[in-house]
Design an enzyme around this catalytic site. Structure first.
Site, PDB file in Angstrom:
ATOM      1  N   GLU A  60       1.342  12.173 -38.641  1.00 48.53           N
ATOM      2  CA  GLU A  60       2.436  11.270 -38.495  1.00 48.53           C
ATOM      3  C   GLU A  60       3.146  10.376 -39.661  1.00 48.53           C
ATOM      4  O   GLU A  60       4.079  10.051 -39.439  1.00 48.53           O
ATOM      5  CB  GLU A  60       1.516  10.083 -37.811  1.00 48.53           C
ATOM      6  N   HIS A 129      -6.341   6.551 -27.689  1.00 44.99           N
ATOM      7  CA  HIS A 129      -5.002   6.889 -27.101  1.00 44.99           C
ATOM      8  C   HIS A 129      -4.283   6.011 -26.353  1.00 44.99           C
ATOM      9  O   HIS A 129      -3.191   5.646 -26.127  1.00 44.99           O
ATOM     10  CB  HIS A 129      -5.411   8.182 -26.135  1.00 44.99           C
TER      11      HIS A 129
END
Length: 325
Positions: A60, A129
């Site tokens: 990321e 998540h």
């Protein structure tokens, strides 16, 4: 018009902007051939080519750095952070760099990046998540935070975000992706950033919320209407910057307010709304501001999720409490 789910509306918005502007580029983990973990970019690489829709490594921080570099060179990148829980790995790029670039460069450069990311509970994902982390980013000046609650807004808000010259975090609640359909124009259109919507008119109590909690608030309002309590539901749509004008107007109209968020009580956006009401419209209040939020614990594992998340019943109970104060 076509009947679309929220995920279809997002895909349609991305296709519209890829077609309209050759500087729009999309990338992230598995967004190319696979179309992303939720298939939000399905078919876009085939249609627009691997130079404009492509996969990145599982990093990321690299995705964020690439987005900033491309934006400085005149592109309009739309990177996907696969789940919002992974934003910590790219936080420096988002709030440490992208959010302050216009200021740092004296207004001479823009950073038109849209960081897309799924988030939210109710679908029993693995740990890290589902986390509602929008409050962390909303506390950082220089970046807009947008959260649609329905397919029509999702398409219009995403197109507006991609065309905006400032960085935007565009958050998509996973539970809403395929849970319902509504009419969405097939052509491109925009919904303004920074402007809330009155989802349901009412006169007795205002419920101010966003994301998946909008649908829960409407369910609660429909139930309460049978008891003679008229509830106005306000969908913030953009949680940073807040639409203060609409917030104050609904408080002046009803005199009673409940602020609802899926995130933990301490997690920011709801508290900001409440503080703005207290500062700007406290003399219009007929009762203390009510709040519905998740408990101040880490997001639970899937088996406990339904007990932990706020729901329509929680909103009903709080509205009754505020109404009967």
């Amino acid at each position: 018009m076509a009947q679309m789910t929220l995920i279809q509306a997002i895909t349609d918005a991305l296709a519209c902007e890829l077609e309209r502007d050759e500087n729009v580029i999309m990338f992230g983990e598995d967004v190319g051939k696979n179309g992303g973990v939720f298939r939000a970019t399905q078919g876009l690489q085939e249609q627009f080519g691997v130079d404009r829709v492509f996969d990145t490594p599982l990093a990321e921080s690299g995705i964020g750095g690439l987005a900033i570099g491309l934006a400085l060179e005149g592109y309009r990148p739309v990177p996907e952070i696969q789940f919002l829980g992974f934003v910590f790995e790219v936080m420096d790029s988002v709030v440490g760099q992208a959010a302050r670039t216009r200021y740092r460069m004296g207004g001479t450069r823009n950073l038109p990046i849209v960081f897309r990311s799924p988030f939210g509970g109710g679908v029993h994902t693995p740990e890290l998540h589902s986390d509602n982390l929008e409050g962390l980013i909303a506390q950082s000046p220089g970046i807009k935070v947008v959260i649609p609650s329905n397919p029509y807004d999702a398409k219009g808000l995403l197109i507006s975000a991609i065309r905006d010259n400032d960085p935007v975090i565009f958050l998509e609640h996973m539970k809403l992706y395929r849970s319902f359909r509504e009419e969405v124009p097939e052509e491109a259109y925009t919904v303004p950033l920074g402007k809330a919507a009155i989802t349901r008119e009412g006169t007795d109590v205002s419920v101010i919320t966003y994301g998946a909690m909008v649908r829960e608030a409407v369910k609660a309002a429909e139930k309460l209407e049978k008891e003679g309590i008229s509830v106005e539901v306000v969908d913030l749509r953009t949680v940073s910057p807040l639409d203060i004008e609409t917030i104050v107007a609904t408080v002046q109209k009803t005199g009673r307010v409940v602020v609802v968020q899926e995130a933990q009580r301490q997690a920011g956006v709801g508290a900001m709304v409440m503080s703005e009401i207290s500062e700007r419209a406290i003399l219009h209040l007929e009762a203390p501001i009510g709040r519905v939020a998740a408990p101040d614990t880490v997001f639970p594992f899937g088996q406990a999720e339904n007990d932990w998340l706020p729901n329509a019943k929680d909103i009903e109970d709080k509205v009754r409490e505020v109404y009967n104060f």
